[in-house]
Design a protein around this motif. Sequence first.
Motif, PDB file in Angstrom:
ATOM      1  N   UNK A   9      10.729 111.865  57.809  1.00 18.78           N
ATOM      2  CA  UNK A   9      11.298 110.920  58.783  1.00 18.78           C
ATOM      3  C   UNK A   9      12.742 110.543  58.489  1.00 18.78           C
ATOM      4  N   UNK A  10      13.195 110.749  57.265  1.00 19.56           N
ATOM      5  CA  UNK A  10      14.583 110.424  56.918  1.00 19.56           C
ATOM      6  C   UNK A  10      15.568 111.398  57.568  1.00 19.56           C
ATOM      7  N   UNK A  11      15.088 112.556  57.991  1.00 18.99           N
ATOM      8  CA  UNK A  11      15.953 113.547  58.628  1.00 18.99           C
ATOM      9  C   UNK A  11      16.124 113.301  60.123  1.00 18.99           C
ATOM     10  N   UNK A  12      15.382 112.361  60.691  1.00 17.87           N
ATOM     11  CA  UNK A  12      15.408 112.138  62.136  1.00 17.87           C
ATOM     12  C   UNK A  12      16.762 111.641  62.620  1.00 17.87           C
ATOM     13  N   UNK A  13      17.289 110.607  62.002  1.00 17.22           N
ATOM     14  CA  UNK A  13      18.567 110.028  62.454  1.00 17.22           C
ATOM     15  C   UNK A  13      19.727 111.026  62.344  1.00 17.22           C
ATOM     16  N   UNK A  14      19.893 111.716  61.210  1.00 17.80           N
ATOM     17  CA  UNK A  14      20.964 112.726  61.153  1.00 17.80           C
ATOM     18  C   UNK A  14      20.775 113.849  62.174  1.00 17.80           C
ATOM     19  N   UNK A  15      19.526 114.240  62.429  1.00 23.19           N
ATOM     20  CA  UNK A  15      19.272 115.289  63.418  1.00 23.19           C
ATOM     21  C   UNK A  15      19.685 114.833  64.812  1.00 23.19           C
TER      22      UNK A  15
END
Length: 82
Positions: A9-15
Amino acid sequence: HAMIRKKAEMELEPWIEESKRSLIASFANGIANYKGAVHAAITQPWSNGQVEAQITKLKLVKRQMYGRAKLDLLQARLIGAP
C-alpha cells in the motif's frame, strides 16, 4: 497488479502521482478519487470475487436463454436438474 498482489500500500501514492503524468492520467484520477476504497482493497484480506463470478455466470446463462425458457429451465441449468 503487482502492488495488489504484494499488498504494497505504500506504493499507491507514488504510483498515482507518476501515472497522472502519463497516458493513463484519467484512470489515475479515478483511482485518486476513490483512494480510500483502493487502499482498503489492497490491505484487506476480503474479496467479493466469488460473488461477482456467480452473478456474471447467472447473467450469461440468462442472456443465452432470453425468450426461450422460463424460470424452471434456468434453475435446471444453474443448479442442476432436481
